[in-house]
Design a protein around this motif. Sequence first.
Motif, mmCIF file in Angstrom:
data_model
loop_
_atom_site.group_PDB
_atom_site.id
_atom_site.type_symbol
_atom_site.label_atom_id
_atom_site.label_comp_id
_atom_site.label_asym_id
_atom_site.label_seq_id
_atom_site.Cartn_x
_atom_site.Cartn_y
_atom_site.Cartn_z
ATOM 1 N N ALA A 107 -7.111 6.418 -7.174
ATOM 2 C CA ALA A 107 -6.600 5.758 -8.376
ATOM 3 C C ALA A 107 -5.326 6.447 -8.880
ATOM 4 C CB ALA A 107 -7.668 5.755 -9.465
ATOM 5 N N ILE A 108 -5.293 7.766 -8.824
ATOM 6 C CA ILE A 108 -4.094 8.495 -9.239
ATOM 7 C C ILE A 108 -2.924 8.145 -8.319
ATOM 8 C CG2 ILE A 108 -3.071 10.797 -9.417
ATOM 9 C CD1 ILE A 108 -5.885 11.775 -10.321
ATOM 10 N N ALA A 109 -3.166 8.155 -7.016
ATOM 11 C CA ALA A 109 -2.109 7.824 -6.058
ATOM 12 C C ALA A 109 -1.670 6.376 -6.222
ATOM 13 C CB ALA A 109 -2.594 8.078 -4.634
ATOM 14 N N ASP A 110 -2.601 5.480 -6.518
ATOM 15 C CA ASP A 110 -2.264 4.072 -6.722
ATOM 16 C C ASP A 110 -1.359 3.903 -7.933
ATOM 17 O OD1 ASP A 110 -2.389 1.337 -6.076
ATOM 18 O OD2 ASP A 110 -3.977 1.013 -7.560
ATOM 19 N N ALA A 111 -1.633 4.651 -9.011
ATOM 20 C CA ALA A 111 -0.808 4.561 -10.212
ATOM 21 C C ALA A 111 0.598 5.116 -9.967
ATOM 22 C CB ALA A 111 -1.470 5.321 -11.355
ATOM 23 N N LEU A 112 0.733 6.037 -9.034
ATOM 24 C CA LEU A 112 2.016 6.667 -8.756
ATOM 25 C C LEU A 112 2.790 6.025 -7.613
ATOM 26 C CD1 LEU A 112 0.839 10.370 -8.960
ATOM 27 C CD2 LEU A 112 2.139 9.129 -10.681
ATOM 28 N N SER A 113 2.177 5.087 -6.897
ATOM 29 C CA SER A 113 2.783 4.589 -5.654
ATOM 30 C C SER A 113 3.727 3.403 -5.842
ATOM 31 C CB SER A 113 1.691 4.216 -4.654
ATOM 32 O OG SER A 113 0.943 3.125 -5.162
ATOM 33 N N HIS A 114 3.934 2.942 -7.060
ATOM 34 C CA HIS A 114 4.869 1.845 -7.330
ATOM 35 C C HIS A 114 4.521 0.581 -6.553
ATOM 36 C CE1 HIS A 114 7.204 4.992 -9.194
ATOM 37 N NE2 HIS A 114 7.312 5.626 -8.040
ATOM 38 N N GLY A 115 3.254 0.259 -6.427
ATOM 39 C CA GLY A 115 2.821 -0.949 -5.751
ATOM 40 C C GLY A 115 2.748 -0.851 -4.243
ATOM 41 N N GLU A 116 3.125 0.268 -3.673
ATOM 42 C CA GLU A 116 3.031 0.449 -2.222
ATOM 43 C C GLU A 116 1.645 0.967 -1.852
ATOM 44 O OE1 GLU A 116 6.235 2.933 -0.953
ATOM 45 O OE2 GLU A 116 7.717 1.792 -2.083
#
Length: 108
Positions: free
Chosen positions: A62-71
Amino acid sequence: ATPPLRLTRRGRVVLVVAASLLSLGGFWLGTRAAGHAAVPVMVPAHAGLPWVEVREGDTLWAIADALSHGEDPATLVEEIKRLNGLPDSLIRPGTRLYIPKDDTTALR
């Protein structure tokens, strides 16, 4: 009294080879045990890297998803694990997770 023990040449060779194999086996087992010992993971210096504090209910994904800019966040999950010396994706509340500098815009 019993006569002293006398070894033939072949007996001495067998004895030396057996002792050598036992010693090598002991060294091998010792190195394997040391490899599985709890050794703290050395994490590189994090000077200047942004970080997030893990809260209750947060997951690494979830943290990585929030930081990944939709990628796809999978590569960011692996990078966060590498930066923080994490062996798996389990994280605990209160932990400070360092993130790559490229992803700081999502923190604002």
